[in-house]
Design a protein around this motif. Sequence first.
Motif, PDB file in Angstrom:
ATOM      1  N   GLY A  20      -6.244   6.451   3.120  1.00  0.00           N
ATOM      2  CA  GLY A  20      -5.859   5.922   1.851  1.00  0.00           C
ATOM      3  C   GLY A  20      -7.006   4.764   1.449  1.00  0.00           C
ATOM      4  O   GLY A  20      -8.227   4.745   2.144  1.00  0.00           O
ATOM      5  N   ALA A  21      -6.682   3.890   0.429  1.00  0.00           N
ATOM      6  CA  ALA A  21      -7.576   2.860  -0.046  1.00  0.00           C
ATOM      7  C   ALA A  21      -6.892   1.720  -0.361  1.00  0.00           C
ATOM      8  O   ALA A  21      -5.663   1.648  -0.796  1.00  0.00           O
ATOM      9  CB  ALA A  21      -8.425   3.545  -1.324  1.00  0.00           C
ATOM     10  N   ILE A  22      -7.341   0.595   0.008  1.00  0.00           N
ATOM     11  CA  ILE A  22      -7.026  -0.917  -0.515  1.00  0.00           C
ATOM     12  C   ILE A  22      -8.010  -1.163  -1.376  1.00  0.00           C
ATOM     13  O   ILE A  22      -9.348  -1.342  -1.195  1.00  0.00           O
ATOM     14  CB  ILE A  22      -6.840  -1.548   0.661  1.00  0.00           C
ATOM     15  N   TYR A  23      -7.908  -1.354  -2.939  1.00  0.00           N
ATOM     16  CA  TYR A  23      -8.816  -1.979  -3.883  1.00  0.00           C
ATOM     17  C   TYR A  23      -8.076  -2.965  -4.512  1.00  0.00           C
ATOM     18  O   TYR A  23      -6.929  -2.748  -5.573  1.00  0.00           O
ATOM     19  CB  TYR A  23      -8.762  -0.622  -4.706  1.00  0.00           C
ATOM     20  N   LEU A  24      -8.206  -4.173  -4.450  1.00  0.00           N
ATOM     21  CA  LEU A  24      -7.674  -5.360  -4.822  1.00  0.00           C
ATOM     22  C   LEU A  24      -8.298  -5.311  -6.117  1.00  0.00           C
ATOM     23  O   LEU A  24      -9.499  -5.672  -6.312  1.00  0.00           O
ATOM     24  CB  LEU A  24      -7.744  -6.669  -3.740  1.00  0.00           C
ATOM     25  N   ILE A  25      -7.571  -5.167  -7.231  1.00  0.00           N
ATOM     26  CA  ILE A  25      -8.044  -5.110  -8.795  1.00  0.00           C
ATOM     27  C   ILE A  25      -7.602  -6.040  -9.340  1.00  0.00           C
ATOM     28  O   ILE A  25      -6.566  -6.845  -9.582  1.00  0.00           O
ATOM     29  CB  ILE A  25      -7.282  -3.852  -9.400  1.00  0.00           C
TER      30      ILE A  25
END
Length: 295
Positions: free
Chosen positions: A92-97
């Motif tokens: 998965g991915a964590i991308y704090l946008i």
Amino acid sequence: MPVLRFGLAANRLHHETYGAALFKWLERSAGGVRELGIQFHTVGRTCDAIERSGLLQNYSGLIRYPYGREGGLMKLVARVTEGRDGSEPFDGAIYLIDPVDPSSIFPEALALKRQCITHGRPFVSTLMGAVEWVEIERIAAGLPADTAVDDLFDFSHQTLALIAHDALKNQMVEFASRHFDLLSRFARRVGTGTTSGRLNELAWSRGWPRSAPWVHAYLSGPLGGDAQIADQVLERRCQRVIFFEDPHVARQHEADIQLLERAVRVVTEHACCVASPAVAYRWADAAARRMGAAA
């Protein structure tokens, strides 16, 4: 325990100063990250910020990728779809946008989300979601609940939005049927158009009183339902969105969908979104297990 591999990035707003979302996440979740031994394949500036903070000091699972301008985020997209050197793809991915950062709508940012949804992997874009997802992985691995994040699982004070595109409405009904008791713990449920009607029919067939709809219905998505729910999110009256998105078709109300997603990211500490059936089931299975253990 298999090694989890996640892509990790954060827009400048979320790592530029101490107290930003990246650091708040690690303050709450670094212990769980170390327990699980998660490999975070981390884009350049985000990696720099974590190293400066000392919150993952001497942690071997922090793996540096190039800066964004050098293709770091693009490389994360490729690793979601397939592994490298015989390894498994990312989990998965964590991308704090930052919702007003132009880079959040660059092709690589949009592709990262789309490929996560396509392959049934979590795409986490808010602080609340990042804290919760580490706990979901802990529970899935058989570890005891972290009582420091109990507040996230107090559904009795939360509102849940349930939304599904046409091709996935049947899957939403199946998901709600399997996890009806868990979803009924929420103080309130809201949804759009046809999806709400079908979910209410399900609830009534399960004995829910017809005088009180299980899901409060807003307009259909194309007529403004997504925008209505976005307003509830911004007012902090809706904390969770489970949105079964179909990544393979063009949507006539794409702007409204993006509006809802941006609203969730504006209140990054107070809302999160799950965007595919596979991820929703993983979340619900872990949440039900955690609550069963607590009971």
